[in-house]
Design a protein around this motif. Structure first.
Motif, PDB file in Angstrom:
ATOM      1  N   UNK A 194     -66.702 -14.876  43.811  1.00 41.65           N
ATOM      2  CA  UNK A 194     -65.724 -15.587  44.497  1.00 41.65           C
ATOM      3  C   UNK A 194     -64.696 -14.767  45.305  1.00 41.65           C
ATOM      4  N   UNK A 195     -64.268 -13.477  44.601  1.00 40.06           N
ATOM      5  CA  UNK A 195     -63.339 -12.699  45.196  1.00 40.06           C
ATOM      6  C   UNK A 195     -63.932 -11.996  46.416  1.00 40.06           C
ATOM      7  N   UNK A 196     -65.165 -11.691  46.396  1.00 38.67           N
ATOM      8  CA  UNK A 196     -65.626 -10.850  47.506  1.00 38.67           C
ATOM      9  C   UNK A 196     -65.766 -11.724  48.689  1.00 38.67           C
ATOM     10  N   UNK A 219     -64.880 -21.415  38.714  1.00 45.21           N
ATOM     11  CA  UNK A 219     -66.682 -21.709  38.667  1.00 45.21           C
ATOM     12  C   UNK A 219     -66.799 -22.870  37.633  1.00 45.21           C
ATOM     13  N   UNK A 220     -65.937 -22.920  36.561  1.00 42.41           N
ATOM     14  CA  UNK A 220     -66.276 -23.912  35.684  1.00 42.41           C
ATOM     15  C   UNK A 220     -65.270 -24.977  35.966  1.00 42.41           C
ATOM     16  N   UNK A 221     -65.613 -26.177  36.252  1.00 40.85           N
ATOM     17  CA  UNK A 221     -64.905 -27.409  36.548  1.00 40.85           C
ATOM     18  C   UNK A 221     -63.580 -27.425  35.738  1.00 40.85           C
ATOM     19  N   UNK A 222     -63.637 -27.442  34.265  1.00 38.07           N
ATOM     20  CA  UNK A 222     -62.792 -27.683  33.392  1.00 38.07           C
ATOM     21  C   UNK A 222     -61.916 -26.606  32.880  1.00 38.07           C
ATOM     22  N   UNK A 223     -62.255 -25.560  33.704  1.00 40.11           N
ATOM     23  CA  UNK A 223     -61.384 -24.240  33.163  1.00 40.11           C
ATOM     24  C   UNK A 223     -60.030 -24.164  33.558  1.00 40.11           C
ATOM     25  N   UNK A 224     -59.305 -23.740  32.826  1.00 34.35           N
ATOM     26  CA  UNK A 224     -57.648 -23.757  32.555  1.00 34.35           C
ATOM     27  C   UNK A 224     -57.070 -23.221  34.077  1.00 34.35           C
ATOM     28  N   UNK A 225     -56.278 -23.858  35.013  1.00 36.56           N
ATOM     29  CA  UNK A 225     -55.923 -23.495  35.993  1.00 36.56           C
ATOM     30  C   UNK A 225     -54.662 -22.824  35.983  1.00 36.56           C
ATOM     31  N   UNK A 226     -53.939 -22.000  36.988  1.00 41.97           N
ATOM     32  CA  UNK A 226     -52.772 -21.553  36.899  1.00 41.97           C
ATOM     33  C   UNK A 226     -51.962 -22.456  37.230  1.00 41.97           C
ATOM     34  N   UNK A 227     -50.269 -22.357  37.310  1.00 42.75           N
ATOM     35  CA  UNK A 227     -49.232 -23.177  37.516  1.00 42.75           C
ATOM     36  C   UNK A 227     -49.637 -23.797  38.880  1.00 42.75           C
ATOM     37  N   UNK A 229     -59.666  -8.213  24.959  1.00 45.48           N
ATOM     38  CA  UNK A 229     -59.759  -8.345  26.495  1.00 45.48           C
ATOM     39  C   UNK A 229     -59.584  -9.883  27.025  1.00 45.48           C
ATOM     40  N   UNK A 230     -59.218  -9.958  27.999  1.00 44.64           N
ATOM     41  CA  UNK A 230     -59.117 -11.498  28.407  1.00 44.64           C
ATOM     42  C   UNK A 230     -60.508 -11.724  29.435  1.00 44.64           C
ATOM     43  N   UNK A 231     -61.485 -12.414  29.110  1.00 44.47           N
ATOM     44  CA  UNK A 231     -62.633 -12.605  29.648  1.00 44.47           C
ATOM     45  C   UNK A 231     -62.410 -14.120  30.415  1.00 44.47           C
ATOM     46  N   UNK A 232     -61.291 -14.655  30.679  1.00 49.86           N
ATOM     47  CA  UNK A 232     -61.266 -15.941  31.370  1.00 49.86           C
ATOM     48  C   UNK A 232     -61.278 -15.371  33.001  1.00 49.86           C
ATOM     49  N   UNK A 233     -61.435 -16.380  33.722  1.00 50.22           N
ATOM     50  CA  UNK A 233     -61.721 -16.217  35.127  1.00 50.22           C
ATOM     51  C   UNK A 233     -60.497 -15.378  35.653  1.00 50.22           C
ATOM     52  N   UNK A 234     -59.139 -16.026  35.111  1.00 53.42           N
ATOM     53  CA  UNK A 234     -58.135 -15.242  35.514  1.00 53.42           C
ATOM     54  C   UNK A 234     -58.001 -13.889  35.124  1.00 53.42           C
ATOM     55  N   UNK A 235     -58.345 -13.532  33.891  1.00 53.20           N
ATOM     56  CA  UNK A 235     -58.150 -12.228  33.613  1.00 53.20           C
ATOM     57  C   UNK A 235     -59.227 -11.205  34.295  1.00 53.20           C
ATOM     58  N   UNK A 236     -60.439 -11.691  34.469  1.00 55.68           N
ATOM     59  CA  UNK A 236     -61.591 -11.104  35.339  1.00 55.68           C
ATOM     60  C   UNK A 236     -61.035 -10.719  36.681  1.00 55.68           C
ATOM     61  N   UNK A 237     -60.209 -11.771  37.292  1.00 53.66           N
ATOM     62  CA  UNK A 237     -59.992 -11.770  38.730  1.00 53.66           C
ATOM     63  C   UNK A 237     -58.834 -10.690  38.776  1.00 53.66           C
ATOM     64  N   UNK A 238     -57.876 -10.561  37.839  1.00 49.92           N
ATOM     65  CA  UNK A 238     -56.773  -9.678  37.743  1.00 49.92           C
ATOM     66  C   UNK A 238     -57.332  -8.264  37.828  1.00 49.92           C
TER      67      UNK A 238
END
Length: 316
Positions: free
Chosen positions: A216-218, A242-250, A295-304
């Motif tokens: 998604x970032x690419x 990528x996951x519909x119910x994944x936690x979103x940022x503020x 290690x943060x394997x959430x989408x936010x952690x991977x994105x950072x």
């Protein structure tokens, strides 16, 4: 609570000293206020390990395995375990030491000193299965690796000579028994080494998040670059989880800020960097990690992490 490793030549008097130490510690336990610990002897004799097990390396290896398994069962913060065996190979003493560190108990080594001739005399006086063959005894004496107080797996080291006593009638605190008592009740507890630590495993969706977030970032970088004319500088990418119910940022969506170079970035360049990043991260997913903190394997952690990786490799 503690592990005491007895070491010495075969027939050097190790069992006698091990029992003497056990009796001394049990007596001290009764005289001391506070929780009572259990003194446990793990002995080759009690485990049925025969003297002929040392006749060859093929038989000796399972004999040591039996001893090691028995002491592992007894190791706990409530026991003082005394290992009565030759323990003449430093590699095996190190293995015992690592087992104690993993349980986080104190350690000590008692070296029972006797001359080879004294050991041969005692062995000759034994009968049947209690006796080593002459060749085996000589071989074990020749191969014996003496404990060394300078190495961590033998320290603290207490050397016991034939005429040494554990205590005196006046209860002197400088006696050998008191020194061993202090080592097993008040000595330092050495932490487990890195190899003994439990590996922190990644969650089951870590690989899914890794692949989809980096892709998604690419895609978003290529779209941002086309819209801005490759001006570069700091940009904010808004990704759809990528996951519909994944936690979103503020802010309502998954966002990442990244500084792009002021040049045209090709898709092949981004894909190459994505493959490098994913390969590195996959190792942590499959093998686990001992890094400080999870290690943060959430989408936010991977994105950072991927954003930081791209900034470092897209400079110029």
């Amino acid at each position: 609570m503690a592990l005491i490793t007895i070491s010495g030549y075969p027939c050097s008097g190790k069992t006698h000293r091990a029992r003497e130490i056990a009796e001394f510690l049990e007596k001290k336990m009764q005289e001391t206020d506070g929780p009572k610990q259990k003194v446990v002897m793990v002995s080759e004799h009690d485990l049925g390990v025969e003297r002929k097990a040392y006749d060859n390396s093929r038989a000796e290896k399972p004999a040591r395995g039996t001893l090691f398994a028995a002491l592992q069962r007894q190791l706990s913060t409530n026991n003082i375990v005394i290992v009565d065996a030759p323990n003449y190979i430093k590699g095996f003493r190190y293995q015992i030491y690592c087992a104690a560190r993993e349980i986080k108990v104190r350690v000590a080594t008692v070296f029972v000193v006797s001359t080879p001739d004294e050991c041969r005399t005692r062995n000759a006086a034994r009968e049947g299965a209690e006796r080593y063959s002459d060749d085996t005894l000589d071989n074990m004496i020749q191969r014996y690796e003496e404990p060394n107080s300078m190495v961590r797996w033998d320290a603290p080291l207490f050397t016991v000579l034939a005429d040494d006593t554990l205590s005196t009638s006046n209860g002197s605190e400088s006696t050998l028994g008191e020194q061993i008592w202090r080592a097993v009740t008040a000595g330092d507890v050495k932490p487990p080494n890195g190899a003994a630590l439990s590996q922190a495993k990644a969650p089951t969706d870590a690989l899914f998040n890794l692949e989809n977030t980096t892709l998604g970032i690419v895609t978003n970088i290529m779209a941002e670059q086309a819209a801005s004319g490759a001006l570069g500088g700091p940009v904010i990418l808004t990704l759809t989880p990528a996951v519909p119910d994944a936690p979103k940022s503020r802010t309502g969506g998954l966002k990442i800020q990244i500084t792009l170079p002021q040049r045209n970035i090709t898709l092949s360049e981004l894909q190459r960097l994505k493959r490098q990043f994913v390969t590195i991260q996959k190792k942590a997913i499959t093998l686990g990690t001992t890094e400080r903190g999870a290690v943060d394997w959430t989408e936010g952690g991977v994105a950072d992490r991927f954003g930081t990786f791209l900034e470092e490799h897209l400079k110029g």
